[in-house]
Design a protein around this motif. Structure first.
Motif, short mmCIF file in Angstrom:
data_model
loop_
_atom_site.label_atom_id
_atom_site.label_comp_id
_atom_site.label_asym_id
_atom_site.label_seq_id
_atom_site.Cartn_x
_atom_site.Cartn_y
_atom_site.Cartn_z
N SER A 83 8.09 13.55 28.88
CA SER A 83 9.16 12.71 28.36
C SER A 83 8.70 11.25 28.29
O SER A 83 8.01 10.77 29.18
N VAL A 84 9.10 10.59 27.21
CA VAL A 84 8.80 9.17 27.03
C VAL A 84 10.11 8.44 26.77
O VAL A 84 10.85 8.80 25.84
N LEU A 85 10.41 7.45 27.59
CA LEU A 85 11.63 6.66 27.43
C LEU A 85 11.28 5.37 26.72
O LEU A 85 10.38 4.64 27.15
N MET A 86 11.98 5.09 25.62
CA MET A 86 11.65 3.93 24.79
C MET A 86 12.87 3.05 24.53
O MET A 86 14.01 3.52 24.59
N LYS A 87 12.59 1.79 24.25
CA LYS A 87 13.63 0.82 23.87
C LYS A 87 13.32 0.28 22.48
O LYS A 87 12.20 -0.16 22.20
N ALA A 88 14.32 0.30 21.61
CA ALA A 88 14.12 -0.10 20.21
C ALA A 88 13.68 -1.56 20.08
O ALA A 88 14.10 -2.42 20.86
N PHE A 89 12.86 -1.82 19.07
CA PHE A 89 12.45 -3.18 18.74
C PHE A 89 13.65 -4.00 18.26
O PHE A 89 14.61 -3.46 17.70
N VAL A 90 13.54 -5.32 18.43
CA VAL A 90 14.56 -6.23 17.94
C VAL A 90 14.73 -6.11 16.43
O VAL A 90 15.86 -6.14 15.92
N LEU A 111 3.59 9.65 13.69
CA LEU A 111 3.93 9.09 14.99
C LEU A 111 2.71 8.38 15.55
O LEU A 111 1.67 9.00 15.77
N ARG A 112 2.84 7.07 15.79
CA ARG A 112 1.72 6.30 16.30
C ARG A 112 2.05 5.67 17.65
O ARG A 112 3.17 5.24 17.89
N SER A 113 1.03 5.62 18.49
CA SER A 113 1.14 4.99 19.80
C SER A 113 0.01 3.97 19.92
O SER A 113 -1.15 4.32 19.75
N TYR A 114 0.37 2.72 20.21
CA TYR A 114 -0.62 1.66 20.35
C TYR A 114 -0.66 1.22 21.81
O TYR A 114 0.27 0.59 22.31
N GLU A 115 -1.75 1.56 22.48
CA GLU A 115 -1.93 1.15 23.87
C GLU A 115 -2.66 -0.19 23.92
O GLU A 115 -3.45 -0.51 23.04
N ALA A 116 -2.37 -0.95 24.99
CA ALA A 116 -3.02 -2.25 25.17
C ALA A 116 -3.73 -2.27 26.51
O ALA A 116 -3.39 -1.53 27.44
N ALA A 117 -4.72 -3.15 26.62
CA ALA A 117 -5.52 -3.23 27.85
C ALA A 117 -4.71 -3.84 29.00
O ALA A 117 -4.93 -3.49 30.16
N PHE A 147 11.72 4.68 13.56
CA PHE A 147 11.94 3.80 14.70
C PHE A 147 10.68 3.02 15.03
O PHE A 147 9.56 3.40 14.66
N TYR A 148 10.87 1.91 15.73
CA TYR A 148 9.81 1.15 16.39
C TYR A 148 10.32 0.90 17.80
O TYR A 148 11.46 0.47 17.98
N ALA A 149 9.49 1.14 18.82
CA ALA A 149 10.02 1.01 20.17
C ALA A 149 8.96 0.66 21.21
O ALA A 149 7.78 0.99 21.07
N GLU A 150 9.44 -0.02 22.25
CA GLU A 150 8.62 -0.29 23.43
C GLU A 150 8.74 0.90 24.38
O GLU A 150 9.83 1.42 24.58
N VAL A 151 7.64 1.31 24.95
CA VAL A 151 7.67 2.40 25.93
C VAL A 151 8.01 1.82 27.30
O VAL A 151 7.28 0.99 27.84
N LEU A 152 9.16 2.25 27.84
CA LEU A 152 9.59 1.80 29.15
C LEU A 152 9.02 2.66 30.26
O LEU A 152 8.79 2.20 31.37
N SER A 153 8.83 3.95 29.96
CA SER A 153 8.28 4.87 30.94
C SER A 153 7.57 6.01 30.22
O SER A 153 8.14 6.60 29.30
N GLY A 154 6.34 6.29 30.61
CA GLY A 154 5.58 7.35 29.97
C GLY A 154 4.22 7.48 30.65
O GLY A 154 3.89 6.71 31.56
N SER A 155 3.43 8.43 30.20
CA SER A 155 2.14 8.69 30.85
C SER A 155 1.05 7.73 30.42
O SER A 155 0.02 7.61 31.11
N GLN A 156 1.23 7.05 29.29
CA GLN A 156 0.22 6.12 28.78
C GLN A 156 0.86 4.75 28.60
O GLN A 156 1.60 4.53 27.65
N MET A 157 0.60 3.83 29.50
CA MET A 157 1.21 2.51 29.43
C MET A 157 0.17 1.45 29.79
O MET A 157 -0.79 1.74 30.51
N PRO A 158 0.36 0.19 29.30
CA PRO A 158 1.44 -0.24 28.41
C PRO A 158 1.17 0.18 26.97
O PRO A 158 0.04 0.16 26.51
N ASN A 159 2.26 0.52 26.27
CA ASN A 159 2.10 0.87 24.86
C ASN A 159 3.43 0.81 24.12
O ASN A 159 4.51 0.74 24.73
N LEU A 160 3.33 0.83 22.82
CA LEU A 160 4.49 0.90 21.94
C LEU A 160 4.31 2.12 21.05
O LEU A 160 3.20 2.63 20.90
#
Length: 214
Positions: A83-90, A111-117, A147-160
């Motif tokens: 499960s991935v919990l996300m919050k919508a972009f502004v 479906l794309r996921s962008y992880e950051a260092a 949708f576009y969203a910030e991942v609040l909780s998930g297995s790969q973070m930080p990411n959108l």
């Protein structure tokens, strides 16, 4: 994972959830994973927290879904659930069903996921989508975002994460070429504050099931 239409109608009825998306990976070869992606929009954290308890108290859900819910330990209906919990972009506070009307089997849901260092670089990439104008550019180029969203909780973070839709593979490829060739993107991608904001890009090409609302 066998998923029927019924549980999603129950979601809408019991929790006032307007649209539920159900997708599967587009087959590319014999190794394509057997997965199901379920996209559920919630209006609040409170609504999200009530999901399981509400369904478990519903007699129709329990009876119709018994084969799935009461599956034996040596014959489970799935390998694992993530499960991935996300919050919508502004810039896109609400999810939007695709406006495409062509055959579902031909559609590309990307479906794309962008992880950051680091968290700091992640926030800069989120800003690039919102204040930087990346969301607006996708809209101008008819990417039909869901949708576009910030991942609040998930297995790969930080990411959108975000999802766009295209009529078919040819249209998808043409849309991305237009994006890469865009003068707006050419300026945006070289701005110093947005450098090195993505350490890993995970892309999944999906198609909507017949009972998906998206």
């Amino acid at each position: 994972m066998p998923i029927s239409k019924m549980p999603f109608y129950q979601l809408k009825k019991k929790l006032d959830i307007q649209n539920v998306g159900v997708f599967k990976p587009r087959p590319t070869d014999s190794e394509t994973p057997k997965m199901t992606y379920v996209l559920i929009p919630f209006n609040s954290m409170a609504q999200f927290s009530l999901l399981d308890d509400t369904l478990m108290k519903d007699r129709t859900h329990m009876e119709k879904g018994a084969a799935y819910l009461e599956a034996p330990h040596d014959a489970p209906p799935y390998s694992r659930i993530e499960s991935v919990l996300m919050k919508a972009f502004v810039e896109m506070p609400k999810m939007s069903p695709s406006k495409l009307d062509g055959p579902r089997k031909d559609r590309i849901y990307e479906l794309r996921s962008y992880e950051a260092a680091t968290e700091s670089l992640y926030r800069k990439k989120v800003d690039m989508f919102n204040a930087g104008g990346e969301v607006q550019l996708f809209d101008e180029l008819d990417f039909n975002a869901v949708f576009y969203a910030e991942v609040l909780s998930g297995s790969q973070m930080p990411n959108l994460m975000y999802m766009t839709t295209h009529k078919d593979q040819e249209t998808r490829d043409a849309n991305w070429k237009n994006f890469v060739d865009s003068p707006t993107w050419s300026k945006l991608k070289v701005m110093p504050k947005y450098q090195n904001t993505v350490s890993r890009n995970d892309t999944r090409l999906l198609y909507p099931t017949e009972y998906s609302d998206y």
